[in-house]
Structure formats: structure tokens, C-alpha cells
Design a protein around this motif. Structure first.
Motif, PDB file in Angstrom:
ATOM      1  N   UNK A 130     -14.341   2.805 -19.066  1.00  8.08           N
ATOM      2  CA  UNK A 130     -13.854   2.751 -20.441  1.00  8.08           C
ATOM      3  C   UNK A 130     -14.383   1.496 -21.129  1.00  8.08           C
ATOM      4  N   UNK A 131     -15.669   1.226 -21.020  1.00 10.44           N
ATOM      5  CA  UNK A 131     -16.257   0.057 -21.648  1.00 10.44           C
ATOM      6  C   UNK A 131     -16.600   0.379 -23.096  1.00 10.44           C
ATOM      7  N   UNK A 132     -15.934  -0.316 -24.019  1.00 10.22           N
ATOM      8  CA  UNK A 132     -16.096   0.006 -25.440  1.00 10.22           C
ATOM      9  C   UNK A 132     -17.535  -0.157 -25.889  1.00 10.22           C
ATOM     10  N   UNK A 133     -18.166  -1.251 -25.505  1.00 14.46           N
ATOM     11  CA  UNK A 133     -19.530  -1.526 -25.967  1.00 14.46           C
ATOM     12  C   UNK A 133     -20.495  -0.451 -25.499  1.00 14.46           C
ATOM     13  N   UNK A 134     -20.419  -0.099 -24.218  1.00 16.20           N
ATOM     14  CA  UNK A 134     -21.354   0.899 -23.712  1.00 16.20           C
ATOM     15  C   UNK A 134     -21.086   2.263 -24.321  1.00 16.20           C
ATOM     16  N   UNK A 135     -19.813   2.586 -24.546  1.00 11.52           N
ATOM     17  CA  UNK A 135     -19.479   3.872 -25.166  1.00 11.52           C
ATOM     18  C   UNK A 135     -20.078   3.950 -26.561  1.00 11.52           C
ATOM     19  N   UNK A 136     -19.868   2.904 -27.343  1.00 12.15           N
ATOM     20  CA  UNK A 136     -20.351   2.920 -28.726  1.00 12.15           C
ATOM     21  C   UNK A 136     -21.870   2.959 -28.781  1.00 12.15           C
ATOM     22  N   UNK A 137     -22.535   2.195 -27.918  1.00 11.66           N
ATOM     23  CA  UNK A 137     -23.992   2.123 -27.956  1.00 11.66           C
ATOM     24  C   UNK A 137     -24.634   3.434 -27.522  1.00 11.66           C
ATOM     25  N   UNK A 138     -23.991   4.084 -26.525  1.00 13.77           N
ATOM     26  CA  UNK A 138     -24.613   5.298 -26.015  1.00 13.77           C
ATOM     27  C   UNK A 138     -24.313   6.505 -26.889  1.00 13.77           C
ATOM     28  N   UNK A 139     -23.131   6.512 -27.499  1.00 14.19           N
ATOM     29  CA  UNK A 139     -22.733   7.688 -28.266  1.00 14.19           C
ATOM     30  C   UNK A 139     -22.882   7.510 -29.772  1.00 14.19           C
ATOM     31  N   UNK A 140     -23.057   6.267 -30.222  1.00 16.93           N
ATOM     32  CA  UNK A 140     -23.160   5.965 -31.645  1.00 16.93           C
ATOM     33  C   UNK A 140     -21.937   6.470 -32.412  1.00 16.93           C
ATOM     34  N   UNK A 141     -20.803   6.421 -31.750  1.00 13.04           N
ATOM     35  CA  UNK A 141     -19.560   6.871 -32.350  1.00 13.04           C
ATOM     36  C   UNK A 141     -18.521   5.760 -32.243  1.00 13.04           C
ATOM     37  N   UNK A 142     -17.480   5.897 -33.029  1.00 13.00           N
ATOM     38  CA  UNK A 142     -16.373   4.962 -32.934  1.00 13.00           C
ATOM     39  C   UNK A 142     -15.375   5.467 -31.910  1.00 13.00           C
ATOM     40  N   UNK A 143     -14.979   4.594 -31.010  1.00 17.78           N
ATOM     41  CA  UNK A 143     -14.042   4.965 -29.957  1.00 17.78           C
ATOM     42  C   UNK A 143     -12.613   4.734 -30.429  1.00 17.78           C
ATOM     43  N   UNK A 144     -11.770   5.732 -30.306  1.00 21.18           N
ATOM     44  CA  UNK A 144     -10.365   5.618 -30.688  1.00 21.18           C
ATOM     45  C   UNK A 144      -9.547   5.304 -29.442  1.00 21.18           C
ATOM     46  N   UNK A 145      -8.898   4.159 -29.475  1.00 16.26           N
ATOM     47  CA  UNK A 145      -8.099   3.701 -28.337  1.00 16.26           C
ATOM     48  C   UNK A 145      -6.641   3.620 -28.761  1.00 16.26           C
ATOM     49  N   UNK A 146      -5.782   4.314 -28.038  1.00 18.76           N
ATOM     50  CA  UNK A 146      -4.348   4.253 -28.287  1.00 18.76           C
ATOM     51  C   UNK A 146      -3.727   3.221 -27.356  1.00 18.76           C
ATOM     52  N   UNK A 147      -3.096   2.223 -27.934  1.00 22.02           N
ATOM     53  CA  UNK A 147      -2.393   1.193 -27.169  1.00 22.02           C
ATOM     54  C   UNK A 147      -0.900   1.463 -27.342  1.00 22.02           C
ATOM     55  N   UNK A 148      -0.237   1.776 -26.242  1.00 18.89           N
ATOM     56  CA  UNK A 148       1.180   2.171 -26.302  1.00 18.89           C
ATOM     57  C   UNK A 148       2.017   1.095 -25.633  1.00 18.89           C
ATOM     58  N   UNK A 149       2.794   0.367 -26.444  1.00 26.65           N
ATOM     59  CA  UNK A 149       3.699  -0.652 -25.915  1.00 26.65           C
ATOM     60  C   UNK A 149       4.978   0.041 -25.458  1.00 26.65           C
ATOM     61  N   UNK A 150       5.317  -0.114 -24.184  1.00 24.89           N
ATOM     62  CA  UNK A 150       6.484   0.583 -23.632  1.00 24.89           C
ATOM     63  C   UNK A 150       7.563  -0.426 -23.255  1.00 24.89           C
ATOM     64  N   UNK A 151       8.661  -0.403 -23.985  1.00 27.63           N
ATOM     65  CA  UNK A 151       9.819  -1.259 -23.712  1.00 27.63           C
ATOM     66  C   UNK A 151      10.985  -0.379 -23.267  1.00 27.63           C
TER      67      UNK A 151
END
Length: 336
Positions: free
Chosen positions: A1-22
């Protein structure tokens, strides 16, 4: 899940969901929401402890009624869920700045074990994201905190319900968080030569009703390790003027023997030693709530120490949010 490599190889924006669980707490004084919170908490505990359904039902009804009356009389309302949402809003801004130019879009959500929105709700709503992180908003890992998130992540693996979430946990052994905590103590504590500092953790069961070790991961070892490291860090800091730095626990004392010393016992010990001023830092929590504000306050009022000052939890402090953002970016950059 490397953001830089994903973006460079796919030329797309990666959507990452960060879920804070309390954990989650009822935000009002209504009976049903307090009943529901207690019921979900006990149902969660029943996954690892012997809690018959009838016991859970009665305890939830009685507890819901008690909270309803007590909160309406006192005017108290739990801030925990609101603080978690605020942490999420601030975190989103940090992540926006931190990932600038990396072709990633971070969306931050708040989810709770015991109140809506539940973790399963947010996982359902984020199925279309390219990556998902479940961030344990408890500094101590146990079956009831990070363990639950790992089970949910494993359940998602290999299904059509979106990418398997990656769990961000292990804060109990995080030296960066320890630095945030130490700075927090000296920013908000009185640090008087004649005062004591109590480092308060959410307690846990260490022996069941039969005197046996529980058959699940209680987090007791993590509490001990984190407590020792944090206490030593405070004592070694050149800013420290506290006469005593001790560890204590907010216990429920249900189902067996819990971690010691409990908070009331710690206050009694300070009183016996002639200490009349104490600061309390609830370091076992990332956000203030009913245990740190209401229940601990009641114990302090009944205890022998005349002047007890509660430091706020790290809540939405800038240093904590910055550290949380760094942990998330490091996790994404490392590929989960």
C-alpha cells in the motif's frame, strides 16, 4: 500500500479511509442511548468473559437508568465522541499537508465500539476506497481494543467488501508517543516539589473469579511496560520536580482480580504518606470521558488528598495529532 508507487504506476489518486476507533460513550442523558452503550459494552466483553444474557440485560437496564438520572441531575455529558470527531477533523488537515504531492486523498472517519456509528457501519461505507486503516484510539492493545480490529480486518480479507483494513496500533511501546506524553505532563501539570503525579491507566482483569489467568489477551503486560517506560521518562526529565511519580488504575473490579493499585487505593496511600497535592494524568486514554472526568473525580472527592488536579487527556492537542498523522503516513508508506 505504498502511496507513491501506486500514484506513479497508475497515474490516479489513491483514496485512503482512515477510521479512528474509540470505545464510544452516550452523548446525552437519555435512557435508551445509555442503555444501548452499556449493552454493547457488555456484549463486547461477553465475547471473552462469562456474562450471561440475563446479567447483561439487567445490568444494562439498571446502568442506563442510573446514568439517565445522574446525568440529568448533575448536567454532565460525556465529551468522548465529540473529542474523537475533533481529533478526526484535525487529523484530516495534517494528512492533507503531510501527503501534499503524493496523489493521495485521505478521508477520516470516527467509529466506536459501543455507540453509533459502529465500526461495521464505516467499513460498509468505505468499501470503494483503495485502502483502509483502522486506528486503535486506545494506547494499550488488548483483545477488547486492537484485538477486535485485527479480527475485523481478517474477516474482510479475501471478500468483496473492499480492501482488507490495516490496523494501526502498538502505541503502548511508541517512543514518539511517550515524548508527546512527557511534554503534555509538563505543559499541564503543576509539577510542584511537594506534589505527586499519578499516571492513570484503564485497569484490566488479571485473575478470573477462580483465581486463574484469563484466557484472552488482557493488555496487562502492555500496561506494565508502558507505565514503567513513561514513569522513568518523567523522572529522568530535567523539568521534573514531582516528589513522587506513581502508576494507578481505574478498575471495574468485575469478574475477578484487577490490576493494582486501584485509583482509590493510590489516593489513600498518598494520604497516609502526608501528600496533600496530586496531579492525575489519565495516560491510558486518548480522550477524556466518563471514567476520567466523572468517576475518577468522585473518587478524588471522597479521598484523603485535599488538592487533586486532573490533567486533560491528550485529546486534540497539536502534538498528539501530529504524531498520529506521522504514524498513519509511515504505515501507508511502508505498505501497511
Amino acid at each position: 500500500m505504498n502511496v507513491s508507487s501506486f500514484a506513479n504506476s497508475e497515474c490516479l489518486s489513491m483514496r485512503v479511509a482512515v477510521i479512528l476507533v474509540a470505545h464510544g460513550e452516550a452523548e446525552g442523558a437519555g435512557f435508551f442511548e445509555n442503555y444501548s452503550m452499556i449493552r454493547h459494552t457488555l456484549d463486547h466483553a461477553a465475547e471473552v468473559m462469562a456474562l450471561p444474557g440475563t446479567v447483561r440485560l439487567v445490568a444494562s437496564v439498571v446502568g442506563g437508568m442510573k446514568n439517565c438520572v445522574a446525568f440529568r441531575v448533575s448536567g454532565y455529558r460525556s465529551p468522548q465522541n465529540r473529542i474523537t470527531r475533533q481529533q478526526g477533523a484535525l487529523l484530516k488537515e495534517h494528512l492533507r499537508i503531510g501527503c501534499d504531492g503524493l496523489h493521495a486523498e485521505y478521508e477520516v472517519y470516527s467509529a466506536f465500539h459501543a455507540t453509533p456509528p459502529f465500526i461495521s457501519d464505516i467499513l460498509r461505507d468505505t468499501r470503494s476506497h483503495d485502502a483502509r486503516l483502522l486506528v486503535s484510539m486506545s494506547p494499550v492493545d488488548s483483545r477488547m481494543t486492537a484485538g477486535t480490529l485485527h479480527l475485523l480486518a481478517e474477516k474482510c480479507r479475501g471478500t468483496v467488501d473492499g480492501p482488507a483494513p490495516v490496523v494501526v496500533d502498538g502505541f503502548w511501546g511508541d517512543s514518539g508517543l511517550r515524548r508527546v506524553y512527557v511534554n503534555h505532563v509538563f505543559r499541564y501539570g503543576r509539577n510542584d516539589p511537594g506534589a505527586a503525579l499519578l499516571l492513570a491507566f484503564h485497569g484490566t482483569i488479571i485473575r478470573d473469579a477462580r483465581g486463574c489467568e484469563p484466557g484472552f489477551h488482557t493488555g496487562a503486560d502492555e500496561i506494565g511496560s508502558m507505565a514503567c517506560a513513561l514513569r522513568n521518562a518523567v523522572l529522568a526529565d530535567p523539568r521534573n520536580h514531582y516528589a513522587r511519580v506513581e502508576v494507578t488504575h481505574y478498575n471495574h473490579d468485575i469478574g475477578g482480580t484487577w490490576t493494582r493499585p486501584a485509583f482509590p487505593a493510590s489516593l489513600n496511600a498518598l494520604g497516609d504518606a502526608g501528600v496533600d497535592r496530586a496531579d492525575v494524568f489519565s495516560c491510558g486514554y486518548f480522550s477524556d470521558g466518563t471514567e476520567t472526568l466523572l468517576y475518577a473525580g468522585r473518587h478524588a472527592e471522597r479521598g484523603p488528598v485535599g488538592d487533586v488536579h486532573f490533567l486533560p487527556c491528550v485529546n486534540d492537542s497539536a502534538d498528539f495529532i501530529a504524531h498520529l498523522a506521522a504514524r498513519i503516513l509511515d504505515t501507508v508508506d511502508a505498505g501497511g
